[in-house]
Design a protein around this motif. Structure first.
Motif, PDB file in Angstrom:
ATOM      1  N   LEU A  70     -22.892  28.624 -42.872  1.00 54.18           N
ATOM      2  CA  LEU A  70     -22.278  29.457 -41.846  1.00 54.18           C
ATOM      3  C   LEU A  70     -22.067  28.676 -40.556  1.00 54.18           C
ATOM      4  O   LEU A  70     -22.970  27.986 -40.083  1.00 54.18           O
ATOM      5  N   ILE A  71     -20.859  28.809 -40.019  1.00 51.35           N
ATOM      6  CA  ILE A  71     -20.517  28.231 -38.718  1.00 51.35           C
ATOM      7  C   ILE A  71     -19.964  29.371 -37.871  1.00 51.35           C
ATOM      8  O   ILE A  71     -19.021  30.056 -38.292  1.00 51.35           O
ATOM      9  N   ILE A  72     -20.534  29.560 -36.703  1.00 52.72           N
ATOM     10  CA  ILE A  72     -20.064  30.622 -35.807  1.00 52.72           C
ATOM     11  C   ILE A  72     -19.699  29.992 -34.464  1.00 52.72           C
ATOM     12  O   ILE A  72     -20.479  29.236 -33.893  1.00 52.72           O
ATOM     13  N   THR A  73     -18.510  30.327 -33.982  1.00 54.67           N
ATOM     14  CA  THR A  73     -18.117  29.839 -32.669  1.00 54.67           C
ATOM     15  C   THR A  73     -18.923  30.569 -31.598  1.00 54.67           C
ATOM     16  O   THR A  73     -19.532  31.624 -31.857  1.00 54.67           O
ATOM     17  N   GLU A  74     -18.905  30.035 -30.392  1.00 54.74           N
ATOM     18  CA  GLU A  74     -19.623  30.672 -29.288  1.00 54.74           C
ATOM     19  C   GLU A  74     -19.119  32.102 -29.066  1.00 54.74           C
ATOM     20  O   GLU A  74     -19.914  33.038 -28.911  1.00 54.74           O
TER      21      GLU A  74
ATOM     22  N   ASP B  70     -11.835  19.316 -33.575  1.00 55.47           N
ATOM     23  CA  ASP B  70     -12.777  19.007 -32.502  1.00 55.47           C
ATOM     24  C   ASP B  70     -14.040  19.862 -32.509  1.00 55.47           C
ATOM     25  O   ASP B  70     -14.923  19.675 -31.689  1.00 55.47           O
ATOM     26  N   THR B  71     -14.133  20.812 -33.439  1.00 63.18           N
ATOM     27  CA  THR B  71     -15.354  21.598 -33.625  1.00 63.18           C
ATOM     28  C   THR B  71     -15.721  21.500 -35.100  1.00 63.18           C
ATOM     29  O   THR B  71     -14.890  21.129 -35.939  1.00 63.18           O
ATOM     30  N   LEU B  72     -16.959  21.864 -35.423  1.00 65.76           N
ATOM     31  CA  LEU B  72     -17.355  21.808 -36.833  1.00 65.76           C
ATOM     32  C   LEU B  72     -16.535  22.785 -37.663  1.00 65.76           C
ATOM     33  O   LEU B  72     -16.120  22.456 -38.773  1.00 65.76           O
ATOM     34  N   LEU B  73     -16.267  23.977 -37.134  1.00 70.24           N
ATOM     35  CA  LEU B  73     -15.503  24.955 -37.892  1.00 70.24           C
ATOM     36  C   LEU B  73     -14.113  24.412 -38.239  1.00 70.24           C
ATOM     37  O   LEU B  73     -13.693  24.448 -39.396  1.00 70.24           O
ATOM     38  N   SER B  74     -13.413  23.883 -37.253  1.00 69.33           N
ATOM     39  CA  SER B  74     -12.058  23.375 -37.522  1.00 69.33           C
ATOM     40  C   SER B  74     -12.098  22.114 -38.379  1.00 69.33           C
ATOM     41  O   SER B  74     -11.235  21.908 -39.230  1.00 69.33           O
TER      42      SER B  74
END
Length: 189
Positions: free
Chosen positions: A36-40, A102-106
């Motif tokens: 699971l990856i959740i943005t701020e 530039d983020t783990l999700l992307s």
């Protein structure tokens, strides 16, 4: 009970965090290894709409910081069976459609696409303007499945969970995961 699958779930700051929460719980109940990856903003919306903290999700999935580009899911050599971004904000959709990592999700979504694995994007926005539609088209052309959060009503839902489970069930269908979350068209209840 597990189905020997490994799925990444991304939850972003769009309204509809309940869809992501429901999917993570369903995957856990089915014995599916879930990352699971959740943005701020995803964390904030989950807390605001559902009263659920990140701590409450720990039993259901391995949680990765969206800032940690060194995480396992950032590499194509880390085998997965796909990724679902649910709900997917238009900001995240734009990043994914344009290859921004530039983020783990992307980055994880980009890896899933480049490795020709299943990427399911569940936008929860209305109405769409032309740039939204162009970004969705661009992602679809790259191999992603665009599945707007549009639950059916033929099963005559009486509670919100029936609508949410309908969407989670359809996502699981796309991932090829057996489940009993929804009543299928033409099947008796």
């Amino acid at each position: 009970m597990g189905q020997n699958k490994r799925i990444i779930v991304g939850i972003t700051g769009a309204s509809g965090a309940l869809y992501g929460y429901s999917l993570v719980r369903a995957l856990h109940q089915l014995g599916i290894e879930t990352h699971l990856i959740i943005t701020e903003m995803g964390e904030r919306v989950l807390q605001f709409e559902c009263g659920i903290s990140m701590e409450a999700l720990k039993p259901y999935a391995e949680i990765h910081s969206n800032k940690n580009l060194f995480a396992s899911v950032a590499s194509g050599s880390f085998l997965t069976d796909g990724m679902v971004v649910v709900p997917c904000s238009m900001n995240t959709l734009g990043s994914l459609a344009n290859g921004v990592g530039d983020t783990l999700l992307s980055r994880a979504a980009s890896v899933v696409l480049k490795e020709r694995r299943q990427l399911i994007v569940v936008p929860r926005e209305a109405p769409f303007h032309l740039i939204h539609l162009q970004n969705m088209t661009r992602l679809a052309e790259a191999g992603a499945c665009i599945m707007p959060a549009s639950p059916g009503f033929y099963h005559k839902p009486k509670e919100i969970w029936e609508l949410v489970n309908f969407m989670s069930g359809r996502i699981l269908d796309m991932l090829g995961i057996d489940h009993a979350l929804l009543q299928r068209w033409g099947e008796n209840a």
